[in-house]
Motif scaffolding. Structure first.
Motif, PDB file in Angstrom:
ATOM      1  N   THR A   1      29.219 -36.867   1.904  1.00  0.00           N
ATOM      2  CA  THR A   1      28.856 -35.505   1.518  1.00  0.00           C
ATOM      3  C   THR A   1      28.591 -35.361   0.024  1.00  0.00           C
ATOM      4  O   THR A   1      28.148 -34.298  -0.415  1.00  0.00           O
ATOM      5  N   GLN A   2      28.869 -36.418  -0.758  1.00  0.00           N
ATOM      6  CA  GLN A   2      28.701 -36.382  -2.213  1.00  0.00           C
ATOM      7  C   GLN A   2      29.470 -35.215  -2.833  1.00  0.00           C
ATOM      8  O   GLN A   2      28.978 -34.526  -3.741  1.00  0.00           O
ATOM      9  N   SER A   3      30.665 -34.997  -2.329  1.00  0.00           N
ATOM     10  CA  SER A   3      31.519 -33.924  -2.830  1.00  0.00           C
ATOM     11  C   SER A   3      32.944 -34.434  -2.902  1.00  0.00           C
ATOM     12  O   SER A   3      33.257 -35.546  -2.465  1.00  0.00           O
ATOM     13  N   LEU A   4      33.842 -33.619  -3.456  1.00  0.00           N
ATOM     14  CA  LEU A   4      35.264 -33.939  -3.404  1.00  0.00           C
ATOM     15  C   LEU A   4      35.813 -33.509  -2.053  1.00  0.00           C
ATOM     16  O   LEU A   4      35.455 -32.451  -1.530  1.00  0.00           O
ATOM     17  N   LYS A   5      36.692 -34.342  -1.474  1.00  0.00           N
ATOM     18  CA  LYS A   5      37.219 -34.042  -0.152  1.00  0.00           C
ATOM     19  C   LYS A   5      38.685 -34.436  -0.061  1.00  0.00           C
ATOM     20  O   LYS A   5      39.095 -35.472  -0.592  1.00  0.00           O
ATOM     21  N   CYS A   6      39.459 -33.617   0.621  1.00  0.00           N
ATOM     22  CA  CYS A   6      40.872 -33.904   0.830  1.00  0.00           C
ATOM     23  C   CYS A   6      41.026 -34.801   2.055  1.00  0.00           C
ATOM     24  O   CYS A   6      40.529 -34.471   3.146  1.00  0.00           O
ATOM     25  N   ARG A   7      41.729 -35.918   1.898  1.00  0.00           N
ATOM     26  CA  ARG A   7      41.936 -36.841   3.010  1.00  0.00           C
ATOM     27  C   ARG A   7      42.985 -36.322   3.985  1.00  0.00           C
ATOM     28  O   ARG A   7      43.179 -36.894   5.045  1.00  0.00           O
TER      29      ARG A   7
END
Length: 392
Positions: free
Chosen positions: A54-60
């Motif tokens: 997604t080319q974004s920051l994401k919470c795992r």
């Protein structure tokens, strides 16, 4: 204390992630008296990492996503080479013996452990709780060459692993058990420092153009045709512009191995954001800017020499002199993405790397000397067979 594994990413069919609509400049949160930086999740408080798909920051943990925003006014620009060298020289002259070195230890906000940033490492994760942490101000410090742009990871780890598997299967003279098992190791996503250089060059050359001709010599059984060369003087001048000559600015990896991964898709460069490094290892340069141009000049000179040979023409060339001038020199300081792996085969370590923007694979590999010997014997048998037939 044992290391904890991060929660897995939600499956593709999971509930639609939370996604902020407003642009996100990507600053994160400073910690440990502004010596470090983290990216806490606004949904659950865990850590955000850069998500390639997604080319974004994401919470795992909860799937929360946050965009990394860029303003329309921001562009990746060329920088003045001599201007930066003068600036760095001035800063060094202003330093005194009492100046303290920058702190390279950061206390983890999540578990309280102290993370030591060794050598050129600037972004890593806590070895105890796996929280991603960055060393603050290294990439933007005015005492060093600031990072101008980042090429974000484009190739996911599973794709890199598949490309590596295909590469192993394509290797000639590889041991059968190695091909069957593959390169078994752990991939590490790393941003490595690079300089790119632009320059307009003006070159004058002198040399000789050689043209082949053939004559018959000897008589009887000794009669044969031999090749000879006529030489003609050649000289000339030309200009050539070099754009984005790429130089690895780190001494920690085999330069020849990493160079095989070029080119990188420079059209995907974006202005530097700390958020792009979240969850990956990053390193700063240990090849200084002026030394980087010396390496870049070697590549430029090799290309100019090839041009000279082409311009002299003929069947072969003698190059007597090549004099080049380099003008309008500019540079960019970039962070480019790689997947790196060290694997073991029969107690020997090998390094392999994947261009994390294109998927290109290159690395060290074992050879089967039995296969090489059999191939050599077979080639020798073919040569002898052909010689025997020719003399029948």
């Amino acid at each position: 204390m044992m290391s904890q594994q991060p929660p897995p990413l939600p499956p593709d069919n999971a509930e639609e992630p939370i996604f902020l609509e407003e642009s996100f400049v990507g600053g994160g949160q400073q910690i440990d008296d502004e010596n470090g930086r983290i990216f806490p999740c606004e949904g659950c408080g865990a850590d955000l990492v850069f998500h390639i798909k997604t080319q974004s920051l994401k919470c795992r943990h909860c799937g929360f996503e946050k965009k990394i925003g860029f303003s329309d006014e921001e562009v990746v620009e060329e920088q003045d080479f001599y201007g930066m060298l003068a600036h760095l020289t001035e800063l060094r002259e202003q330093q005194t013996e009492g100046d303290e070195e920058e702190k390279r230890e950061v206390q983890c906000e999540s578990c309280g452990a102290t993370l030591l940033f060794v050598d050129t490492m600037t972004s890593s994760e806590c070895p105890y709780c796996t929280s991603p942490i960055q060393l603050e101000n290294v990439h933007t410090c005015e005492k060093r060459v600031p990072v101008d742009a980042v090429l974000p990871f484009q190739v996911e780890q599973q794709t890199a692993r598949q490309n590596l598997s295909d590469w192993v299967k394509s290797l000639w003279f590889a041991p059968n058990d190695f091909v069957a098992k593959g390169a078994d190791g752990t991939f590490h996503g790393v941003y490595l420092p690079y300089f790119t250089f632009d320059s307009m060059t003006s070159t004058h050359y002198t040399g000789q153009r050689g043209e082949y001709y053939y004559v018959t010599v000897g008589s009887g059984k000794n009669r044969r045709t031999v090749r000879r060369t006529r030489w003609y003087p050649a000289s000339g001048s030309f200009q050539r512009f070099f754009d984005d000559v790429v130089i690895l600015a780190s001494r920690g990896l085999p330069r020849k191995l990493i160079r095989e991964l070029e080119p990188f898709p420079m059209q995907l460069l974006v202005p530097f954001r700390h958020a792009l490094l979240a969850g990956f290892t990053a390193r700063t340069y240990d090849v200084e800017l002026d030394d980087g141009f010396i390496l870049g000049k070697e590549r430029i000179d090799a290309a100019i020499y090839s041009d000279v040979c082409s311009r002299i023409g003929g069947d072969t060339q003698r190059v007597s002199s090549v004099q080049s001038q380099y003008d309008a020199i500019t540079y960019k300081h970039l962070l480019l993405p790689l997947w790196l792996m060290t694997y073991k085969y029969k107690d020997k370590l090998y390094q392999v790397a994947v261009n994390a923007a294109t998927g290109e694979v290159h690395g060290e590999r074992p050879y089967s000397w039995v296969k090489i010997l059999l191939a050599s014997l077979a080639a020798g048998a073919l040569v002898l067979g052909g010689f025997a037939l020719a003399n029948q």
